[in-house]
Design a protein around this motif. Structure first.
Motif, PDB file in Angstrom:
ATOM      1  N   ARG A  75       2.277   3.724 -10.395  1.00 21.22           N
ATOM      2  CA  ARG A  75       1.522   3.163  -9.273  1.00 21.22           C
ATOM      3  C   ARG A  75       0.036   3.204  -9.585  1.00 21.22           C
ATOM      4  O   ARG A  75      -0.402   3.906 -10.499  1.00 21.22           O
ATOM      5  CB  ARG A  75       1.807   3.903  -7.958  1.00 21.22           C
ATOM      6  CG  ARG A  75       1.380   5.342  -7.917  1.00 21.22           C
ATOM      7  CD  ARG A  75       1.532   5.922  -6.496  1.00 21.22           C
ATOM      8  NE  ARG A  75       0.320   5.722  -5.699  1.00 21.22           N
ATOM      9  CZ  ARG A  75       0.322   5.504  -4.382  1.00 21.22           C
ATOM     10  NH1 ARG A  75       1.449   5.445  -3.716  1.00 21.22           N
ATOM     11  NH2 ARG A  75      -0.810   5.352  -3.728  1.00 21.22           N
ATOM     12  N   LYS A 135       2.353   0.969  -3.978  1.00 21.11           N
ATOM     13  CA  LYS A 135       1.319   0.501  -4.913  1.00 21.11           C
ATOM     14  C   LYS A 135       1.869   0.369  -6.326  1.00 21.11           C
ATOM     15  O   LYS A 135       1.200   0.777  -7.287  1.00 21.11           O
ATOM     16  CB  LYS A 135       0.117   1.463  -4.920  1.00 21.11           C
ATOM     17  CG  LYS A 135      -0.581   1.584  -3.570  1.00 21.11           C
ATOM     18  CD  LYS A 135      -1.943   2.259  -3.721  1.00 21.11           C
ATOM     19  CE  LYS A 135      -2.628   2.463  -2.382  1.00 21.11           C
ATOM     20  NZ  LYS A 135      -4.046   2.711  -2.484  1.00 21.11           N
ATOM     21  N   SER A 184       1.096   8.653  -2.188  1.00 25.95           N
ATOM     22  CA  SER A 184      -0.259   8.564  -2.743  1.00 25.95           C
ATOM     23  C   SER A 184      -0.644   9.812  -3.527  1.00 25.95           C
ATOM     24  O   SER A 184      -1.638   9.801  -4.251  1.00 25.95           O
ATOM     25  CB  SER A 184      -1.281   8.330  -1.627  1.00 25.95           C
ATOM     26  OG  SER A 184      -1.578   9.532  -0.946  1.00 25.95           O
ATOM     27  N   GLN A 185       0.123  10.869  -3.401  1.00 22.31           N
ATOM     28  CA  GLN A 185      -0.180  12.099  -4.132  1.00 22.31           C
ATOM     29  C   GLN A 185       0.355  12.056  -5.570  1.00 22.31           C
ATOM     30  O   GLN A 185       0.125  12.980  -6.342  1.00 22.31           O
ATOM     31  CB  GLN A 185       0.405  13.309  -3.393  1.00 22.31           C
ATOM     32  CG  GLN A 185      -0.040  13.428  -1.930  1.00 22.31           C
ATOM     33  CD  GLN A 185      -1.542  13.616  -1.786  1.00 22.31           C
ATOM     34  OE1 GLN A 185      -2.274  12.686  -1.429  1.00 22.31           O
ATOM     35  NE2 GLN A 185      -2.023  14.789  -2.086  1.00 22.31           N
ATOM     36  N   PHE A 186       1.040  10.978  -5.916  1.00 18.88           N
ATOM     37  CA  PHE A 186       1.683  10.878  -7.226  1.00 18.88           C
ATOM     38  C   PHE A 186       1.169   9.666  -7.998  1.00 18.88           C
ATOM     39  O   PHE A 186       0.626   8.739  -7.413  1.00 18.88           O
ATOM     40  CB  PHE A 186       3.204  10.780  -7.046  1.00 18.88           C
ATOM     41  CG  PHE A 186       3.812  12.046  -6.492  1.00 18.88           C
ATOM     42  CD1 PHE A 186       4.287  13.034  -7.336  1.00 18.88           C
ATOM     43  CD2 PHE A 186       3.871  12.264  -5.117  1.00 18.88           C
ATOM     44  CE1 PHE A 186       4.818  14.215  -6.826  1.00 18.88           C
ATOM     45  CE2 PHE A 186       4.400  13.438  -4.599  1.00 18.88           C
ATOM     46  CZ  PHE A 186       4.875  14.418  -5.458  1.00 18.88           C
ATOM     47  N   THR A 234      -6.595  -1.944  -0.913  1.00 18.55           N
ATOM     48  CA  THR A 234      -7.775  -1.676  -1.754  1.00 18.55           C
ATOM     49  C   THR A 234      -7.943  -2.814  -2.760  1.00 18.55           C
ATOM     50  O   THR A 234      -6.968  -3.514  -3.092  1.00 18.55           O
ATOM     51  CB  THR A 234      -7.621  -0.368  -2.570  1.00 18.55           C
ATOM     52  OG1 THR A 234      -6.546  -0.530  -3.513  1.00 18.55           O
ATOM     53  CG2 THR A 234      -7.349   0.840  -1.678  1.00 18.55           C
ATOM     54  N   TRP A 266      -9.861   3.028  -5.878  1.00 18.34           N
ATOM     55  CA  TRP A 266     -10.411   1.904  -5.108  1.00 18.34           C
ATOM     56  C   TRP A 266     -11.029   0.805  -5.968  1.00 18.34           C
ATOM     57  O   TRP A 266     -10.890   0.644  -7.026  1.00 18.34           O
ATOM     58  CB  TRP A 266     -11.515   2.424  -4.165  1.00 18.34           C
ATOM     59  CG  TRP A 266     -10.881   3.191  -3.053  1.00 18.34           C
ATOM     60  CD1 TRP A 266     -10.404   2.689  -1.880  1.00 18.34           C
ATOM     61  CD2 TRP A 266     -10.582   4.606  -3.010  1.00 18.34           C
ATOM     62  NE1 TRP A 266      -9.833   3.690  -1.128  1.00 18.34           N
ATOM     63  CE2 TRP A 266      -9.933   4.852  -1.795  1.00 18.34           C
ATOM     64  CE3 TRP A 266     -10.791   5.667  -3.900  1.00 18.34           C
ATOM     65  CZ2 TRP A 266      -9.481   6.132  -1.441  1.00 18.34           C
ATOM     66  CZ3 TRP A 266     -10.351   6.916  -3.556  1.00 18.34           C
ATOM     67  CH2 TRP A 266      -9.705   7.144  -2.331  1.00 18.34           C
ATOM     68  N   CYS A 319       3.564   6.723   2.954  1.00 18.13           N
ATOM     69  CA  CYS A 319       2.328   6.213   2.336  1.00 18.13           C
ATOM     70  C   CYS A 319       1.480   7.387   1.831  1.00 18.13           C
ATOM     71  O   CYS A 319       0.893   7.329   0.755  1.00 18.13           O
ATOM     72  CB  CYS A 319       1.517   5.394   3.324  1.00 18.13           C
ATOM     73  SG  CYS A 319       2.414   4.025   4.077  1.00 18.13           S
ATOM     74  N   LYS A 343       0.788  -1.225   0.000  1.00 19.54           N
ATOM     75  CA  LYS A 343       0.000   0.000   0.000  1.00 19.54           C
ATOM     76  C   LYS A 343       0.825   1.281   0.000  1.00 19.54           C
ATOM     77  O   LYS A 343       0.295   2.344  -0.283  1.00 19.54           O
ATOM     78  CB  LYS A 343      -0.928   0.023   1.210  1.00 19.54           C
ATOM     79  CG  LYS A 343      -0.241   0.387   2.535  1.00 19.54           C
ATOM     80  CD  LYS A 343      -1.187   0.299   3.706  1.00 19.54           C
ATOM     81  CE  LYS A 343      -0.484   0.568   5.023  1.00 19.54           C
ATOM     82  NZ  LYS A 343      -0.363   1.956   5.372  1.00 19.54           N
TER      83      LYS A 343
END
Lengths: 375, 375
Positions: B371, B44, B351-353, B63, B375, B347, B41
């Motif tokens: 990545r 990803k 996740s912003q990229f 997810t 969901w 993490c 996670k």
């Protein structure tokens, strides 16, 4: 949508509230005698923008990815509202070559010099100077000696065009009374007028005199000399704006659909499948009297469940608690039940998604709007 | 990459540090006599995972989008580590039909009942029970009467297979001394052993006994009866982990490349083009003695600029300050200069990229890893 077929978490937009918010701000800014240049950074969606900024309307963007995406959809008059650095100029040049009437910003002699030296395009680039009207973040002071120096540098450069001034009264997010908001709106205008006079005395003309933030945009002040108002989050609003009383909680048009995945009754906690990945880590109301944690809790129909808020988040887990503490029974929540979380900060929450499901008051899907992310 | 052609913000992975971290944890878990089931996670990314979880390795996902993406890349043994709700079962059924050996989780009678009733697939689904080993979040108590009831429900359902137990000692993120971490690691094992005994007494066999968190995974404890260890953030580490002394700041393999867009010398502030959209809003070290704000500041080569940290963020603006306050001169920073920000919580920042640029010690690009989000 039947409850058991909707994937969670998902980002919903309440169509009626969204349209009402958009109309409210459009009417207000028109009554203020200004052009509205919406900031599209909250939703970053062409499908959404057509309600508040039809193609042809001037817009504000926070990334060049937004500029490219909106240009492709027919938007030409675009303000890129972050000071531009040389490493971004090849992308800027592509946008201008593709027909964008792009305005970039600088706020220092160093920035203007770097831009003058590095801009190699055969096309002319419009450049505005960012002015600091509230000590909030960036910008040059209205009375700074360097202000006309920057304008001079821009005017000397063959393929740059000095276009005017831009300011953002971000400090308005700390203005918690009507009087404070009004004062901030007047200050935003006054300091901008000061900067314009400063440049006028040095022989410069400001074609663009652009100010704005959602709280100040909604104030009623004399805006003489201001050519346009920018605002962004108003289309959906959020808990931060409700905490400022710029909107009511019931105006918040964006929510995150989530499922109850468990309860911990001895702790008064309800677990949901919306963690910070869906809600964002924004706790922008935390230091205020209207602390909403990571969001306020509504039922599936959007009715506020009074006192319940998202108190903690992990990546894919949210923990709902009641303001009155762990003694409040959690048995009103059932496993698999769907809830809607009102975002603390809509820009941050929306950015966690790639699309929005637009619903009516009966949770019927009206549309799916995609958004652009990245840079 | 020459400095003036890299787009900012961008997410970088230091290849050497990444490989070193991955090797450290793999060796440690092997020495503990356990199978490692990496949690994917954080990054990803299939391209990243091949270094710590080659296809065929068991993995953990947060997810179903990750499950689908990794299944397509050849990963079959997948633990979905969020309690599953009925609305996700059609997607779960698709994954199983496509060959995933997926394990889902429940932690309540209500959850097990809902799953039993709603699982309609012709394929058998493996189900584990989530156990609470630290009062951190979700899971059922090891000695709860409902524990064997849940196992009974799962065993009764024709197309469900009771597979074992899963726990996550998330409270280890609050264990700030070696002794506290060791105690937490022992507690994680002990409570899981308790849950296994409880079920054994009722005639159930636990094939999977899965525990883990990066801090506890790196402890050296007797893990009798534990079949596997899960951990995720260790491949890159972050400031939260450095604050726990689970790694050194110099081990942090992920950073956000950013450009200086201005300075406000009278406030001792340096503005960068990495705001919360790039860094995330995570301030997970804020309440600790190792407060890194929104991240620590390094130069382009990755050398820590001692005392400088990202103190404030807006959407596309970050404000760097020095710990010693506004009197520290900002003239060591120049307009357009590139910096690297070490993330508070990898993490959240990752996740912003949508991709990572993998670089060597000389900032030469070695690869670009994509990545999956959503969901």
């Amino acid at each position: 949508m039947p409850e058991n077929t909707m994937m969670t978490p998902a980002c919903l937009i309440d169509e009626a509230k969204f349209k009402r918010n958009v109309e409210r701000v459009a009417n207000h800014v028109a009554a203020q005698g200004c052009q509205l240049r919406p900031h599209v950074k909250t939703l970053k969606s062409v499908a959404a923008a057509r309600y508040y900024a039809p193609p042809g309307t001037p817009i504000t963007v926070s990334t060049l990815a937004e500029a490219s995406y909106f240009l492709a959809a027919g938007y030409r008059d675009i303000l890129y509202a972050v000071v531009v650095t040389p490493n971004k100029l090849s992308e800027v040049a592509s946008l201008v070559a593709d027909g964008a009437q792009l305005t970039v910003m600088v706020d220092s002699v160093a920035g203007a010099s770097a831009l003058s030296e590095a801009w190699q395009s055969p096309h002319t680039l419009q450049v505005a100077i960012e002015v600091d009207v509230d000590g909030h973040r960036a910008g040059i002071q209205p009375d700074a000696e360097a202000l006309p120096d920057i304008a001079t540098l821009l005017c000397k450069a063959e393929k740059l065009q000095f276009h005017g001034l831009v300011a953002h009264a971000g400090a308005s997010y700390g203005s918690f009374t009507p009087a404070a908001r009004h004062d901030m709106a007047e200050q935003e205008v006054a300091r901008m007028q000061h900067a314009v006079r400063h440049l006028t005395e040095h022989g410069f003309t400001c074609q663009m005199v652009s100010i704005g933030s959602t709280p100040t945009a909604l104030e009623d002040v004399d805006r003489t000399g201001i050519t346009e108002i920018r605002a962004g989050v108003y289309a959906t609003f959020d808990c931060v704006m409700a905490g400022l009383d710029v909107c009511k909680v019931d105006d918040i048009a964006l929510s995150v659909l989530t499922s109850v995945i468990g309860t911990q009754p001895h702790k008064g906690q309800v677990l949901i499948d919306a963690g910070w990945m869906a809600l964002s880590r924004d706790t922008g109301t935390a230091t205020t009297s209207f602390d909403c944690g990571y969001g306020l809790v509504c039922d599936l129909e959007g009715k506020l469940l009074d006192g319940w808020y998202v108190a903690h988040t992990n990546q894919e887990h949210g923990i709902i608690c009641h303001r009155d503490g762990g003694k409040v029974a959690t048995d009103m929540f059932r496993f698999g039940q769907m809830l809607r979380i009102l975002p603390v900060h809509a820009c941050a929450t929306a950015s966690q998604f790639s699309q929005y499901t637009v619903v009516d008051a009966h949770m019927q899907t009206q549309a799916v709007w995609s958004r652009v992310n990245g840079w």
